[in-house]
Design a protein around this motif. Structure first.
Motif, PDB file in Angstrom:
ATOM      1  N   SER A 189     -67.344  -9.630  17.676  1.00 24.38           N
ATOM      2  CA  SER A 189     -67.287  -9.591  16.214  1.00 24.38           C
ATOM      3  C   SER A 189     -68.673  -9.693  15.599  1.00 24.38           C
ATOM      4  O   SER A 189     -69.555 -10.390  16.113  1.00 24.38           O
ATOM      5  CB  SER A 189     -66.412 -10.737  15.702  1.00 24.38           C
ATOM      6  OG  SER A 189     -66.498 -10.858  14.302  1.00 24.38           O
ATOM      7  N   LEU A 206     -65.896  -6.993   7.884  1.00 25.54           N
ATOM      8  CA  LEU A 206     -66.038  -7.571   9.213  1.00 25.54           C
ATOM      9  C   LEU A 206     -65.812  -6.501  10.280  1.00 25.54           C
ATOM     10  O   LEU A 206     -64.871  -5.717  10.193  1.00 25.54           O
ATOM     11  CB  LEU A 206     -65.032  -8.706   9.384  1.00 25.54           C
ATOM     12  CG  LEU A 206     -64.982  -9.389  10.746  1.00 25.54           C
ATOM     13  CD1 LEU A 206     -66.229 -10.235  10.961  1.00 25.54           C
ATOM     14  CD2 LEU A 206     -63.721 -10.252  10.861  1.00 25.54           C
ATOM     15  N   TRP A 239     -63.968 -14.135  10.097  1.00 26.60           N
ATOM     16  CA  TRP A 239     -63.836 -14.091  11.546  1.00 26.60           C
ATOM     17  C   TRP A 239     -63.282 -15.409  12.083  1.00 26.60           C
ATOM     18  O   TRP A 239     -62.427 -15.413  12.976  1.00 26.60           O
ATOM     19  CB  TRP A 239     -65.166 -13.778  12.201  1.00 26.60           C
ATOM     20  CG  TRP A 239     -65.211 -14.099  13.664  1.00 26.60           C
ATOM     21  CD1 TRP A 239     -66.003 -15.001  14.289  1.00 26.60           C
ATOM     22  CD2 TRP A 239     -64.393 -13.512  14.686  1.00 26.60           C
ATOM     23  NE1 TRP A 239     -65.731 -15.028  15.634  1.00 26.60           N
ATOM     24  CE2 TRP A 239     -64.748 -14.120  15.911  1.00 26.60           C
ATOM     25  CE3 TRP A 239     -63.400 -12.542  14.672  1.00 26.60           C
ATOM     26  CZ2 TRP A 239     -64.145 -13.788  17.111  1.00 26.60           C
ATOM     27  CZ3 TRP A 239     -62.786 -12.211  15.877  1.00 26.60           C
ATOM     28  CH2 TRP A 239     -63.158 -12.828  17.078  1.00 26.60           C
TER      29      TRP A 239
END
Length: 399
Positions: A189, A206, A239
């Protein structure tokens, strides 16, 4: 709306001949990923990224087992293609309607002809029919594929996290890669560490990335999740919310507000301002005045966005994914290369080397050394004598 995903899928299945021709005419840039880089990203994704987990949505499903969110890039830009496509379609239909009106007049003259002139009606009807049918044919042949980025397709790209099966499901149209099942344990991520995010994390959603070794189809999977961020802190919070839900469960997480799939008007106008709050707050008065002056453009794009939502349909998951995690129901198999048609498999194999991970660690960068030749001992001694002589002369003049 689906433009970025479409381009990414084209890069994965691009024929070798076209890629070679492109690289021949353009400077080739290779971005090498080493095994150590991949492992660092995987390790970072397992660590806590923030003490304030928070999802800004849009979230469509949230319970003890399922978290379903909007994904995709450039959602805020949705609407322009819809406006252009609608204009072309209306232009074609109006011309065809006028041609049919002239045709009706000509048919009437055929049965009740009394010597009236009909050459003008025949000419205008032929022109309108040619313009209408010709424009519609060109649109269907070359333009419809771009219209389907915003119209006559799934209303949104979706990503579904299933903590019971520890899998992630991507809902995309076939021309963007189709529906895919991925393992949670292979995700990385952009919110896990600042070095994996764009500078400042400004204006981008994201990123979730599955390396080829976990994606299963010889290419990485890159997904943009949620709203565009104003800063890196928002990426971290988003996240961390997803990570804790999958690794620890929903206990202790703030419950996000759920968004309906129904195309309400505000769902079309608010995305235009995603990721711009920080920019508006810091901008000068002249910039704010300019934004007010161009506000009609935002209204037009928002109207096109709303129209595109109404001309799309709610995405529906396959039954095996809808029932995944329920008692007695099968676990969806992970997507592999065999799930694609033979022609697509061949292209994915041809291009696999582009995304392959290099073994070992990334070599350290060599320190830059000066290209100037070092001075010899004689030159150094001469320089020291010159400096000492100047010092003596300066002392004598001052006395």
């Amino acid at each position: 709306m689906y433009f970025a995903e479409w381009l990414a899928w084209l890069a994965y299945i691009d024929p070798k001949e076209e890629r070679d021709a492109f690289e021949k005419n353009h400077k080739k840039t290779n971005i090498s990923i080493y095994e150590s880089d991949e492992q660092d990203m995987l390790d970072a994704a397992k660590r806590s990224a923030s003490s304030n987990p928070l999802s800004r949505g849009p979230v469509y499903v949230y319970n003890k087992h399922i978290l379903e969110m909007r994904c995709g890039m450039m959602e805020d830009k949705r609407g322009l293609i819809t406006i252009l496509s609608t204009a072309v379609i209306l232009y074609s239909l109006v011309n065809i309607a006028m041609a049919l009106e002239d045709l009706t007049i000509l048919i009437g003259l055929l049965f009740t002809y009394n010597g009236e002139p009909y050459a003008g009606t025949l000419l205008t009807g032929s022109v309108f029919l040619t313009l209408g049918v010709g424009t519609l044919w060109l649109y269907l042949k070359f333009g419809l594929r771009f219209t389907r980025f915003e119209m006559f397709t799934s209303r949104h790209l979706l990503i579904r996290f299933n903590r019971t099966t520890q899998q992630v499901y991507l809902h995309r149209p076939p021309y963007c890669g189709g529906i895919v099942t991925l393992p949670w344990y292979g995700v990385t991520s952009s919110g896990s560490d600042k070095k994996y995010a764009a500078a400042g994390g400004f204006g981008l959603p994201l990123d979730l990335i599955w390396p080829p070794s976990f994606a299963g189809a010889l290419h990485p999977e890159l997904i943009h999740v949620g709203k565009a961020a104003n800063n890196f802190t928002e990426l971290q919070s988003e996240w961390e919310f997803i990570r804790r839900f999958m690794d620890e469960g929903p206990e202790g997480l703030p419950r996000p507000s759920l968004t309906s799939h129904f195309p309400w008007p505000w769902q079309a106008f608010t995305p235009q301002f995603e990721g711009l709050t920080h920019y508006f707050r810091k901008s000068s008065r002249i910039t704010k005045l300019g934004l007010v002056l161009i506000s009609p453009a935002f209204l037009i794009i928002g109207t096109g966005h709303w129209l595109s939502l109404m001309l799309c349909w709610k995405p529906r998951w396959p039954r095996i994914i809808r029932e995944a995690g329920l008692p007695g129901k099968p676990v969806p198999p992970l997507t592999t290369l065999d799930d694609y048609p033979p022609a697509i498999q061949a292209r994915l194999r041809e291009n696999a080397y582009l995304w392959a991970t290099r073994p070992g660690k990334r070599p350290q960068r060599k320190k830059r050394t000066s290209t100037r030749k070092p001075k010899t001992e004689i030159a150094t001694a001469c320089l020291q004598n010159d400096i000492s002589g100047e010092t003596h002369r300066a002392d004598g003049s001052s006395g």
